[in-house]
Design an enzyme around this catalytic site. Structure first.
Site, short mmCIF file in Angstrom:
data_model
loop_
_atom_site.label_atom_id
_atom_site.label_comp_id
_atom_site.label_asym_id
_atom_site.label_seq_id
_atom_site.Cartn_x
_atom_site.Cartn_y
_atom_site.Cartn_z
N SER A 146 38.01 7.96 19.67
CA SER A 146 39.13 7.49 18.83
C SER A 146 40.21 8.24 19.21
O SER A 146 40.92 8.01 20.33
CB SER A 146 38.89 8.09 17.50
OG SER A 146 39.78 7.28 16.56
N ASP A 221 34.39 -1.62 13.00
CA ASP A 221 34.83 -0.44 12.94
C ASP A 221 36.10 -0.48 11.85
O ASP A 221 36.89 -1.40 11.76
CB ASP A 221 35.55 -0.14 14.37
CG ASP A 221 36.31 1.23 14.29
OD1 ASP A 221 36.78 1.58 13.39
OD2 ASP A 221 35.95 2.01 15.45
N HIS A 253 33.05 3.15 13.05
CA HIS A 253 33.78 4.38 13.57
C HIS A 253 32.99 5.74 13.84
O HIS A 253 33.41 6.52 14.36
CB HIS A 253 35.16 4.46 13.10
CG HIS A 253 36.04 5.11 14.04
ND1 HIS A 253 36.81 4.57 15.33
CD2 HIS A 253 36.70 6.25 14.10
CE1 HIS A 253 37.66 5.12 15.49
NE2 HIS A 253 37.69 6.28 15.03
N1 LIG Z 1 40.00 9.92 6.54
C1 LIG Z 1 39.08 10.29 7.40
C2 LIG Z 1 39.25 9.86 8.84
C3 LIG Z 1 39.03 10.97 10.02
C4 LIG Z 1 37.93 10.26 10.76
O1 LIG Z 1 37.19 9.11 10.55
N2 LIG Z 1 37.89 10.99 11.98
C5 LIG Z 1 37.20 10.58 13.15
C6 LIG Z 1 37.91 10.34 14.29
S1 LIG Z 1 38.98 9.27 13.80
C7 LIG Z 1 40.04 9.23 15.15
O2 LIG Z 1 40.61 9.93 15.82
C8 LIG Z 1 36.14 11.74 13.33
O3 LIG Z 1 35.37 11.80 14.50
N3 LIG Z 1 35.73 12.49 12.16
C9 LIG Z 1 34.80 13.43 12.24
C10 LIG Z 1 33.32 13.31 11.91
O4 LIG Z 1 32.42 14.20 12.11
O5 LIG Z 1 32.87 12.14 11.72
C11 LIG Z 1 38.36 11.69 7.35
O6 LIG Z 1 39.48 12.59 6.74
O7 LIG Z 1 37.16 11.84 7.25
#
Ligand SMILES: N[C@@H](CCC(=O)N[C@@H](CSC=O)C(=O)NCC(=O)O)C(=O)O
Length: 275
Positions: A146, A221, A253
């Site tokens: 991401s 996604d 995602h």
């Molecule tokens: N609102 C959500 C969005 C955060 C999220 O999905 N973060 C992803 C990366 S998104 C793009 O850079 C992520 O890797 N989250 C960490 C995980 O361990 O899944 C939220 O705050 O959760």
């Protein structure tokens, strides 16, 4: 450098370390998986850049990289995604400030004093890890998820010759045209900055990439509209770059998606790192 923890993992060691960063002017934490082969001499390195809201720990704990890295004899570095601390600027939104460094060097207040993630990843952390561990600086590859996919793609294209291969999981491909990009680049670099200088699709179209590229993104996604995968596909085709772009049916995602394709990415990088 301080040892925060070290655990035996797939015959190697999963460590977490703290160090003082000159680039960010803060204490930073990173994870490093060292395969067993590092006991005999320097091993190739894969950099894993994480996404919004992540620390060094998310991918280290959820991407499932260590088993495949151990099989290939590759070290994996898991940096943090921003400087942190009470005296470091932040924002209430999850996608700006701490946890959202976007892998650029900020020039604007209040971010400029500490948000220097491009320098941190390209200069500062390498000088720390290549000094302290049995890692081969001539065999480096980079990947990310991401925001971290944006980081991997743009840093590789901005610094040709540094990495032997590049991959990304659900990368932000066209931040200059996305709410995941315009907001952050505007804040960190100024609204009048040249956003395209930090845009993977633009860099692919104009400069290209001289090493193999692998991108995986899920068809389900939830952030698909923000990623703008189609801009990268078009740029790759225009450039006729060596690249594999895959849309993986039904995946979203999450780290369930990332971990599902980690073996493929590790094998892809291994072929370049051991060539
Ligand atoms: N609102 C959500 C969005 C955060 C999220 O999905 N973060 C992803 C990366 S998104 C793009 O850079 C992520 O890797 N989250 C960490 C995980 O361990 O899944 C939220 O705050 O959760």
């Amino acid at each position: 450098m301080d040892i925060i923890s070290e655990n035996r993992c797939f015959g190697g060691v999963q460590g977490v370390y703290g160090h003082r960063s000159k680039a960010t002017g803060t204490d930073m934490t990173f994870g490093l998986f060292l395969p067993a082969e590092a006991a005999d001499g320097p091993v190739p390195v894969l950099w894993y850049l994480s996404g919004l809201t992540c620390t060094h720990a998310n991918a280290m704990e959820k991407a499932g990289a260590q088993g495949w890295a151990a099989e290939q004899g590759i070290a994996v570095i898991f940096p943090d995604t921003s400087p942190r601390g009470e005296n470091v600027a932040n924002d209430a939104a999850y996608d700006l400030g701490q946890g959202a460094g976007f892998y650029v060097d900020a020039t604007e207040a209040p971010w400029a004093p500490h948000f220097a993630m491009e320098s941190y990843i390209m200069q500062d952390l390498p000088s720390t890890v290549f000094d302290a561990f049995a890692l081969d600086p001539n065999a480096q590859a980079i990947t990310g998820h991401s925001m971290g996919g944006h980081g991997a793609l743009t840093l590789a294209m901005k610094h040709p010759g540094r990495f032997r291969s590049v991959s990304a999981f659900a990368p932000i491909c066209n931040p200059a045209a996305s709410d995941w990009g315009q907001k952050q680049l505007g804040a960190y670099l100024g609204e009048n900055a040249d956003f395209e200088a930090h845009d993977a699709s633009h860099l692919m179209r104009t400069d290209g990439l001289d090493v193999p590229l692998l991108i995986d993104t899920g068809t389900n996604d939830q952030f698909g509209d923000l990623l703008k995968t189609e801009a990268m596909a078009s740029a790759v085709a225009t450039r006729r770059a060596e690249a594999t772009l895959r849309l993986q049916k039904g995946y979203d995602h999450s780290y369930f998606f990332v971990s599902s394709f980690m073996e493929d990415h590790m094998t892809f990088h291994s072929e370049a790192l051991y060539a």
